[in-house]
Design an enzyme around this catalytic site. Sequence first.
Site, PDB file in Angstrom:
ATOM      1  N   HIS A 174       0.492  -1.275  -0.065  1.00 52.21           N
ATOM      2  CA  HIS A 174      -0.006   0.160  -0.024  1.00 52.21           C
ATOM      3  C   HIS A 174       0.842   1.265   0.227  1.00 52.21           C
ATOM      4  O   HIS A 174       1.690   1.223   0.840  1.00 52.21           O
ATOM      5  CB  HIS A 174      -0.756   0.069   1.301  1.00 52.21           C
ATOM      6  N   ILE A 175       0.440   2.145  -1.052  1.00 49.81           N
ATOM      7  CA  ILE A 175       1.267   3.529  -0.845  1.00 49.81           C
ATOM      8  C   ILE A 175       0.028   4.512  -0.400  1.00 49.81           C
ATOM      9  O   ILE A 175      -1.278   4.352  -0.460  1.00 49.81           O
ATOM     10  CB  ILE A 175       1.499   3.975  -2.474  1.00 49.81           C
TER      11      ILE A 175
END
Length: 337
Positions: free
Chosen positions: A165-166
Amino acid sequence: MNTPAEIIAKLPATFEAAKATGNLFFFPSTVHTHVDDFGISYEIRLCPALQHKPPLPTPHFDADPEKEKKKPDPFAPPYNEKLLIGELRGEEEEDQYVLLLNKFSVVPYHFLMVTKKFQSQSSPLMPPELAQAYKLLDAAHRTGQNMFAFYNCGDLSGASQPHKHIQFLPVPAEEVSPPIERLAREQQLETIDRPFTISKLPYANHVFRLPSDLAMQSTEQLEDTLCSAFLQLLDLTISTVRHNADYPSGNPSYNVLLTRSHIHVIPRRFENHTLQATGEELSVNALGAAGMLLVKSEPEMEAVKAEGLGKILRSVGLESVHELQVQTGASAQEADT
Ligand code: AMP
């Protein structure tokens, strides 16, 4: 599928509806400026309400992938429809991303781009991920909103979820926040196509200034430019880590910040810092490394100020070996700074 502009446009209404229906928990906070012994101005965010949120254990991404898969994954389908902002797709069929609001939000509109298929949070950012993240920042900027993206990579980086996840966080003005981006912008460079370091910071950091016409580039060019910059920073991170004799074996941990102007990579040695005054453990992620530390109480904030944020970040980061890297031309060549 959506465009980055659609995702940005949907943020306010999705956030308000998720909060109003109790699907998103918002924790109010206050921001305090702190100038440390090195003369660097940092932001400390005090959020007392977080004392009631139990800390999530740090996942050990590589330990046993089979066991990891059996734990509940909040970033796998079915998604909470109220947190779901939309979906993005890269050039290739397999490059698909889901955009979710952060369920535990300290800053309004904090959102995440998660890979649709499980990928490990200890894997480096790939060209389509970098390009999508940049396009989201650019789409926000075009509507007068400023944000930056961050990625906590590896066991010691402060991440709490093993699914890739960014994250995206709004800031009031991109010229002044986050603090280390401000320092990067102040740095005079002889040439912009090489990594440099912010030598004022008392810990290893590797930065690349992005070309000003990046938003005009085709997706293919954008991927190439961002990937080439990121790989040079990763090379330097590996070289920095190799100078630390005690560094644990396996993939290095690091924090990444992406703004419209720079990519920063900050190598990490420890996830937590033990505060001298209170003996409490303080978990530091990319936001801390960006100079925006989150604390849960006044005494914790006072302990951080007394010790100095620069010293804390040095204790969870690594010693800079920039001079040595310049002399030996280790991995990518860093610019003289
Ligand atoms: P990190 O701790 O850096 O790995 O980031 C993970 C983020 O995901 C944290 O900021 C959490 O608040 C957020 N989070 C945890 N569970 C969920 C969920 N079910 N939906 C959306 N966000 C979540």
